[in-house]
Enzyme design. Structure first.
Site, short mmCIF file in Angstrom:
data_model
loop_
_atom_site.label_atom_id
_atom_site.label_comp_id
_atom_site.label_asym_id
_atom_site.label_seq_id
_atom_site.Cartn_x
_atom_site.Cartn_y
_atom_site.Cartn_z
N GLU A 286 -9.46 -8.47 3.55
CA GLU A 286 -11.22 -8.39 2.85
C GLU A 286 -12.32 -8.37 3.21
O GLU A 286 -13.05 -7.54 2.59
CB GLU A 286 -10.29 -8.99 1.06
CG GLU A 286 -8.94 -9.49 1.13
CD GLU A 286 -8.94 -8.08 0.93
OE1 GLU A 286 -9.04 -6.70 0.11
OE2 GLU A 286 -7.34 -7.66 1.17
N PRO B 290 -16.83 -0.44 4.48
CA PRO B 290 -17.47 0.87 3.40
C PRO B 290 -18.84 0.63 2.85
O PRO B 290 -19.52 1.61 2.53
CB PRO B 290 -16.56 0.47 2.77
CG PRO B 290 -15.66 -0.34 3.05
CD PRO B 290 -16.07 -1.37 3.89
N ASP C 204 -23.12 21.83 19.18
CA ASP C 204 -22.18 20.76 18.10
C ASP C 204 -23.08 20.91 16.86
O ASP C 204 -24.13 21.01 16.64
CB ASP C 204 -22.85 19.32 19.08
CG ASP C 204 -22.13 18.92 19.92
OD1 ASP C 204 -20.80 19.38 20.41
OD2 ASP C 204 -22.18 17.59 20.41
N ARG D 214 -18.15 10.99 24.55
CA ARG D 214 -18.46 12.55 24.75
C ARG D 214 -20.00 13.39 24.56
O ARG D 214 -19.93 14.42 25.64
CB ARG D 214 -17.44 13.11 23.24
CG ARG D 214 -18.29 13.31 21.99
CD ARG D 214 -17.82 13.83 20.86
NE ARG D 214 -18.00 15.45 21.15
CZ ARG D 214 -18.64 15.82 20.61
NH1 ARG D 214 -19.99 15.56 20.12
NH2 ARG D 214 -19.11 17.63 21.58
N1 4HQ Z 1 -13.53 -1.22 6.10
N2 4HQ Z 1 -16.10 2.29 7.45
C1 4HQ Z 1 -12.79 -3.19 7.53
C2 4HQ Z 1 -13.24 0.49 5.80
C3 4HQ Z 1 -14.66 1.19 7.08
C4 4HQ Z 1 -15.47 1.93 6.06
C5 4HQ Z 1 -12.40 -1.73 4.90
C6 4HQ Z 1 -13.66 -1.88 7.35
C7 4HQ Z 1 -11.63 -2.85 5.59
C8 4HQ Z 1 -11.85 -4.72 7.26
N3 4HQ Z 1 -15.11 0.40 7.81
N4 4HQ Z 1 -12.48 -3.81 6.32
N5 4HQ Z 1 -14.54 2.92 6.02
O1 4HQ Z 1 -12.74 1.47 5.37
O2 4HQ Z 1 -16.13 1.11 7.97
#
Ligand code: 4HQ
Length: 255
Positions: A118, A91, A171, A156
């Protein structure tokens, strides 16, 4: 191109590659996907890949050493002069957008790290990861779905995958704007008590008028839902005079 995926759940990837318009891209090897089970590189005696965080707290952390071994195996198998980037999904990563998908689609591939728990020991990220990507502001249980998202979006775009080369030009995001609405049979759709027609212009056979209408719809939807994208398109010089006229406030009719 070739993607090497480091994951604890390689079984998640097969079904995606077996279905839909992208299947040919995967089955032909146009987009080659090699899966590496991180468990195979775990610490003996039980192939451990995670442990508790230093400093305490909930959850577990992916261990750097199994990741180092997995990455070494992938790099040896790829044996590249120009090493492919190692991507981690998080994230905290850069938002994945269509311009980056297009860059991957035109490139030689990447190594995709699908973390669980985590996350990953920061020392491995600092030493080895070239790029962190996020697929959106929400929390997933792992990086596997983000990796599938990237593979799908890349596949795609491969030549021949969408029947018609014009499909991508239509698109969302292909020109920085959201897509226009689409309509098909029947011409009049019974909904509740009434009937909803297809917009007249689409039945007119007037191709220039249809193209203008679609562009105006794309501009209106994008302004309503994603004004940031209109601003970015304008800043990139992607809006011409006709586009600006469509966006201009209409003069108030005199009473
Ligand atoms: N993750 N965009 C991987 C995500 C995530 C996201 C949380 C990444 C858990 C282990 N990855 N960990 N949003 O939520 O890419």
């Amino acid at each position: 191109m070739r993607f090497d995926v480091i994951t604890l759940f390689p079984e998640l990837f097969g079904p995606h590659q077996a279905h839909g318009v992208t299947r040919r891209a995967f089955e032909s090897g146009q987009v080659e996907v090699r899966l590496w089970n991180l468990r195979d590189f775990g610490d003996p005696p039980h192939a451990r890949v995670d442990d508790r965080p230093y400093g305490g707290g909930p959850g577990m952390v992916l261990l750097a050493e199994p990741l180092e071994r997995a990455l070494a195996a992938v790099r040896a198998a790829r044996a590249e002069a120009d090493p492919a980037p190692l991507v981690n999904f998080s994230p905290a990563g850069e938002p994945l957008r269509q311009d980056r998908v297009e860059a991957f689609a035109a490139g030689a591939g990447a190594i995709l790290l699908c973390a669980r728990y985590e996350g990953v020991d920061q020392r491995f990220i600092d030493a080895r990861v070239d790029l962190e990507l996020s697929i959106g502001d929400y929390v997933l249980s792992g990086g596997d779905l983000p990796a599938l998202v990237l593979l799908d979006a890349v596949a795609r775009l491969q030549p021949g995958v969408l029947g018609d080369a014009r499909s991508h030009q239509q698109d969302s995001f292909s020109d920085g704007l959201l897509d226009c609405p689409h309509y098909s049979r029947p011409e009049r759709l019974a909904v509740g008590a009434g009937e909803v027609p297809v917009p007249d212009v689409l039945l007119s056979g007037h191709h220039a008028a249809i193209e203008r209408w679609r562009r105006d719809q794309a501009l209106a939807t994008t302004r309503a839902r994603r004004p940031d994208l209109v601003e970015a398109a304008r800043a990139a010089g992607r809006l011409d005079a006709a586009d600006e006229a469509a966006l201009a406030p209409k003069p108030r009719p005199k009473l």
